[in-house]
Design a protein around this motif. Structure first.
Motif, PDB file in Angstrom:
ATOM      1  N   PRO A 128      48.671  25.578  18.855  1.00 48.19           N
ATOM      2  CA  PRO A 128      48.863  26.793  17.803  1.00 48.19           C
ATOM      3  C   PRO A 128      47.564  26.253  16.984  1.00 48.19           C
ATOM      4  O   PRO A 128      47.007  25.251  16.864  1.00 48.19           O
ATOM      5  CB  PRO A 128      50.025  26.372  16.977  1.00 48.19           C
ATOM      6  CG  PRO A 128      50.781  25.148  17.549  1.00 48.19           C
ATOM      7  CD  PRO A 128      49.797  24.781  18.816  1.00 48.19           C
ATOM      8  N   THR A 129      47.171  27.494  16.359  1.00 48.67           N
ATOM      9  CA  THR A 129      45.829  27.286  15.394  1.00 48.67           C
ATOM     10  C   THR A 129      46.313  27.320  14.079  1.00 48.67           C
ATOM     11  O   THR A 129      45.220  27.067  13.126  1.00 48.67           O
ATOM     12  CB  THR A 129      44.764  28.257  15.718  1.00 48.67           C
ATOM     13  OG1 THR A 129      45.220  29.477  15.937  1.00 48.67           O
ATOM     14  CG2 THR A 129      44.357  27.910  17.260  1.00 48.67           C
ATOM     15  N   THR A 130      47.367  28.039  13.866  1.00 48.92           N
ATOM     16  CA  THR A 130      47.633  28.067  12.411  1.00 48.92           C
ATOM     17  C   THR A 130      48.645  26.734  11.661  1.00 48.92           C
ATOM     18  O   THR A 130      49.254  26.090  12.439  1.00 48.92           O
ATOM     19  CB  THR A 130      48.506  29.429  12.080  1.00 48.92           C
ATOM     20  OG1 THR A 130      49.843  29.138  12.813  1.00 48.92           O
ATOM     21  CG2 THR A 130      47.944  30.660  12.564  1.00 48.92           C
ATOM     22  N   THR A 185      51.241  26.936  10.040  1.00 45.20           N
ATOM     23  CA  THR A 185      52.711  27.097  10.321  1.00 45.20           C
ATOM     24  C   THR A 185      52.902  26.672  11.915  1.00 45.20           C
ATOM     25  O   THR A 185      53.847  26.097  12.203  1.00 45.20           O
ATOM     26  CB  THR A 185      53.192  28.606   9.877  1.00 45.20           C
ATOM     27  OG1 THR A 185      52.704  28.704   8.810  1.00 45.20           O
ATOM     28  CG2 THR A 185      54.672  28.925  10.337  1.00 45.20           C
ATOM     29  N   GLY A 186      52.239  27.152  12.735  1.00 45.78           N
ATOM     30  CA  GLY A 186      52.262  26.681  14.084  1.00 45.78           C
ATOM     31  C   GLY A 186      52.284  25.362  14.452  1.00 45.78           C
ATOM     32  O   GLY A 186      52.867  24.800  15.412  1.00 45.78           O
ATOM     33  N   ALA A 189      55.430  23.674  13.412  1.00 48.00           N
ATOM     34  CA  ALA A 189      56.483  23.787  14.243  1.00 48.00           C
ATOM     35  C   ALA A 189      56.391  23.154  15.562  1.00 48.00           C
ATOM     36  O   ALA A 189      57.283  22.679  16.204  1.00 48.00           O
ATOM     37  CB  ALA A 189      56.586  25.624  14.546  1.00 48.00           C
ATOM     38  N   GLU A 190      54.987  23.116  16.175  1.00 45.89           N
ATOM     39  CA  GLU A 190      54.805  22.188  17.190  1.00 45.89           C
ATOM     40  C   GLU A 190      55.258  20.805  16.973  1.00 45.89           C
ATOM     41  O   GLU A 190      55.820  19.990  17.760  1.00 45.89           O
ATOM     42  CB  GLU A 190      53.361  22.308  17.551  1.00 45.89           C
ATOM     43  CG  GLU A 190      53.175  21.303  19.135  1.00 45.89           C
ATOM     44  CD  GLU A 190      53.885  21.923  20.246  1.00 45.89           C
ATOM     45  OE1 GLU A 190      53.872  20.909  21.143  1.00 45.89           O
ATOM     46  OE2 GLU A 190      54.179  22.829  20.078  1.00 45.89           O
TER      47      GLU A 190
END
Length: 92
Positions: free
Chosen positions: A9-11, A13-14, A17-18
């Protein structure tokens, strides 16, 4: 040999979450490993293996008792027990 990994993920938040998902998976893995090496689990595994070995020796593939093998085992136990008692009685 190339392994295909899912895109990271690049954000923020992402990424969070990861990280949380990986932490959860790691926690489950550690719990599973701790369960596998616990003395109670090891004892259970060894007991089941011993039962299976006894069943292989004491029964035919059709499930019938192998009386001759059981009789031989009982005879060995009786002889060893008899020798033990004999030695104990001779000492006194």
């Amino acid at each position: 040999m190339s392994s295909t990994r899912p895109a990271m993920p690049t954000t923020v938040t992402g990424l969070e979450a990861e990280i949380a998902a990986r932490r959860e998976r790691l926690g489950h893995t550690i719990d599973e490993l701790a369960h596998r090496v616990s003395p109670k689990t090891i004892l259970h595994r060894q007991t089941e293996a011993a039962k299976a070995r006894f069943a292989d020796v004491a029964t035919t593939p059709e499930g019938e008792l192998r009386v001759e093998r059981l009789a031989a085992a009982v005879a060995v136990v009786a002889v060893v027990g008899g020798l033990f008692v004999y030695r104990r009685l001779r000492r006194h």
